[in-house]
Structure formats: C-alpha cells, structure tokens
Design an enzyme around this catalytic site. Structure first.
Site, short mmCIF file in Angstrom:
data_model
loop_
_atom_site.label_atom_id
_atom_site.label_comp_id
_atom_site.label_asym_id
_atom_site.label_seq_id
_atom_site.Cartn_x
_atom_site.Cartn_y
_atom_site.Cartn_z
N HIS A 1 4.73 3.10 12.83
CA HIS A 1 3.70 4.13 13.00
C HIS A 1 4.21 5.33 13.81
O HIS A 1 3.41 6.08 14.38
CB HIS A 1 2.41 3.56 13.59
N GLU B 1 -5.23 0.92 2.86
CA GLU B 1 -4.84 -0.12 3.81
C GLU B 1 -4.86 0.38 5.25
O GLU B 1 -5.26 -0.37 6.16
CB GLU B 1 -3.44 -0.64 3.46
N GLU B 2 -4.44 1.61 5.48
CA GLU B 2 -4.33 2.11 6.84
C GLU B 2 -5.67 2.23 7.56
O GLU B 2 -5.71 2.36 8.78
CB GLU B 2 -3.61 3.47 6.88
N ASP C 1 4.54 -5.88 3.53
CA ASP C 1 4.34 -4.73 4.41
C ASP C 1 5.47 -4.74 5.43
O ASP C 1 6.30 -5.65 5.46
CB ASP C 1 2.97 -4.81 5.09
N HIS D 1 0.82 -1.22 0.00
CA HIS D 1 0.00 0.00 0.00
C HIS D 1 0.85 1.26 0.00
O HIS D 1 1.93 1.29 0.58
CB HIS D 1 -0.98 0.02 1.18
#
Length: 345
Positions: free
Chosen positions: A320, A219-220, A240, A69
């Site tokens: 993140h 995706e997030e 990922d 993504h």
C-alpha cells in the site's frame, strides 16, 4: 517446477500497471484483460458489478476458482479550494504520508485527464521550517497541486474538474536488471498478470479440474468477491500480495500461503492441499499470518459462500505504498497454481 512464461507475464503486468484503475474506475483495466483473453481465444463474462470471469475446462471433475482484483488504491475529488487546489477522499486504506509527492491524474467527466501532484499545505521547508516536520499527514492537510494555470476555484471548474472525479496515483513501474519489479499497485495487478500467464499455459496442457479466474473491481473497499464467483465453484483460492515486514515470514522471492488474517483462519484442509502441491512442484512455500489484512476470500465468506477458501500470493514489500516484488515470487506463484490444478491435488 512448471515454468510460467515470465516475459509474457511481465509484459501484461507492466501494461496493467500503466493503466489507471482506482476502485470504482476500473473499466480500462478490465478492457485490457478482455483484449488479452480475446487474443488467446478465451471467452470471458463481465458481471453487472464490473468483475470479469473466464474458465479453462479440465479433463476431470471438480472446479477451482482463483480470485484476484484489478482495482487499486486511489482517491476522489471531494472539494475544490479557493486556491484552485483539490481536496481528496481516499479510496482504500493507506497512510497519506505514502502518497505525498506522488504524481496523479484527475479523470474528469468529459474524459479529459489533468495531471497534478499530491502535496501538503506546508510543503516548503524554506517557508514553514519545523512546522513542516511536525505536520501530521492526514486527509485534511493534503491537496492536489494541478499542472495547470489555476488561481481560483473557478479556474479549476473551468477545466471540467468537479467533486466526484476519480484521481489515480501514477504507478511508476520499473523492472530492474536484478529482476525486481517496483511500482504502485502491484497489489493486485501482479496476481492478475499471473492469471493470464497461467491461462496461457493451461491452454496448452489442460488442467485436471476446471479452473475459473475471477477478477474483481471492489476489493480495496471490502466487497469485491461478495458476488460474482461462479456458482459451481468447489473451492476458492484468493491470490493477492503477501505482505512483508518485521515479524513476517513472507519474502519478495517466494510465494506465501496466508493461513489467517483479520477475518480469521482460512480453510485448513485446502491450505494443506496447497502445501502438498508446493512440495510436488519443488516450490519453497512460505506460511504467514497478516493481522491488518483481508482478501476477496474474506468478502466471499462474509457474503455467505459455502466452499473452502485459501489465500496465496507473491511477496510484496512496502504494501500500500511504493511496492516491490521479484520475478522469483511471480514465477513461484504461477508454478504453484499450475501444479495445484494440473495434478488434481
């Protein structure tokens, strides 16, 4: 180990990182990928949802799709305070403490970009003392201080800023002399850059099976690959970030096979074929489980996909937040992908 063209891959990665693409506002990043594919002579198809797919034909039967993504964490303007500062609504899952002090860009409807910084309502220790340290960082106490002379909500509205405008966090990408890449949004622009590097290699030596690359844009928020995976896919390998931390085996210098996450276990047989490819390629594969994680593979399965799914990716520290990986992990991930599709494991 089949060598990935690392300088090419890093160039793509750094350019992607410098291109804002919070979930729902990914057009510029998708255009960058399309432009690079065009330079390689590879046609691509953009889905109605905004995802991008391309293929490299194989010499034999079978069809493997790799999914990654390009959308990232970010925010949207949810209100303008009387002071002219902005209230935010989060896009994706992150702790507000990890974005405090980060520079941002506000993308207005007119196309104007206004810069600013995420701060909390008690930012100065000289004014608030211990009250600053006791403040819990959460959405209600965070705001954007704009880099414009605004003193009221009307001043901010005059800049063209309004509710619903997208806010991107500056990636601040750096490539260090020791080979570390640090930036926001390595999740998951690292995988997309690897996809282009792998594509470039496969054009020179066709794979044993047809390979598709599917780049998603939601995706997030959990539904990136719920649609759009090529219908003739026999197996899906999501690529990922591999999360690093206490109790995990993942490393910034390795590629990881994630065998289970919050959505449950991935396909055992496909995972074993990936392990075999790693052994053939001489890639030191890590194996891990992530309890607070899901992927495009999870989204595809939940939407009813009828094919095996696995998850691999380069190790990324501080996921993140302000993230970091090493070129070793990028190279290993690319080598594993190339070995898997070239040898027809």
């Amino acid at each position: 180990m089949t060598a990935l063209d690392l300088p090419y891959t890093l160039d793509i990665l750094l350019r992607l990182l410098d291109t804002p693409s919070p979930t729902g506002f990914t057009g510029a990043a998708v255009v960058l990928i399309e432009s690079e594919l065009s330079a390689l002579g590879v046609p691509s198809v953009r889905t109605r949802k905004g995802a991008l797919t391309w293929e490299v034909a194989g010499t034999g039967p079978g069809h493997t799709t790799f999914s990654g993504h390009v959308d990232t964490l970010g925010a949207m303007v949810r209100g303008v305070k009387g002071s002219g500062r902005l209230l935010l609504s989060a896009l994706g899952g992150y702790d507000w403490a990890t974005v405090e002090g980060e520079d941002v860009r506000v993308h207005t409807q007119s196309g104007r970009v206004v810069t600013g910084t995420v701060v909390n309502i008690r930012q100065s220790v000289h004014v608030h003392g211990a009250a600053l340290r006791e403040l819990r960082r959460e959405q209600s106490v965070m705001e954007v201080r704009l880099d414009e002379a605004v003193f009221s909500a009307a001043d901010t509205f005059d800049l063209g800023i309004g509710v619903g405008d997208f806010v991107s966090f500056d990636a601040r990408p750096r490539l260090t002399p020791a080979g570390y890449v640090k930036a926001r949004h390595l999740d998951n622009k690292a995988a997309v850059a690897i996809f282009l590097g792998v594509t470039r290699k496969l054009l020179k030596a066709p794979p044993a099976r047809t390979v598709a690359f599917h780049v998603t844009t939601y995706e997030e928020v959990g539904h990136g690959a719920a649609t759009g995976i090529p219908a003739h896919t026999d197996e899906l390998i999501a690529v990922d970030m591999a999360a690093i931390g206490d109790g995990q085996t993942s490393s910034e210098h390795h590629v990881t096979l994630c065998v289970a996450d919050s959505g449950g276990p991935y396909d055992h047989d496909l995972g074993n074929r990936i392990r075999a490819a790693a052994a053939q390629a001489g890639v030191a594969l890590r194996v891990d489980i992530y309890p607070y994680y899901s992927s495009d593979g999870t989204a595809a399965w939940r939407a009813g996909a009828d094919y095996p799914v696995a998850l691999i990716g380069p190790g990324v520290d501080a996921s993140h937040a302000y993230e970091r990986t090493h070129t070793d992990a990028l190279t290993a991930t690319g080598a594993l992908m190339l070995e898997y599709v070239r040898e027809g494991v």
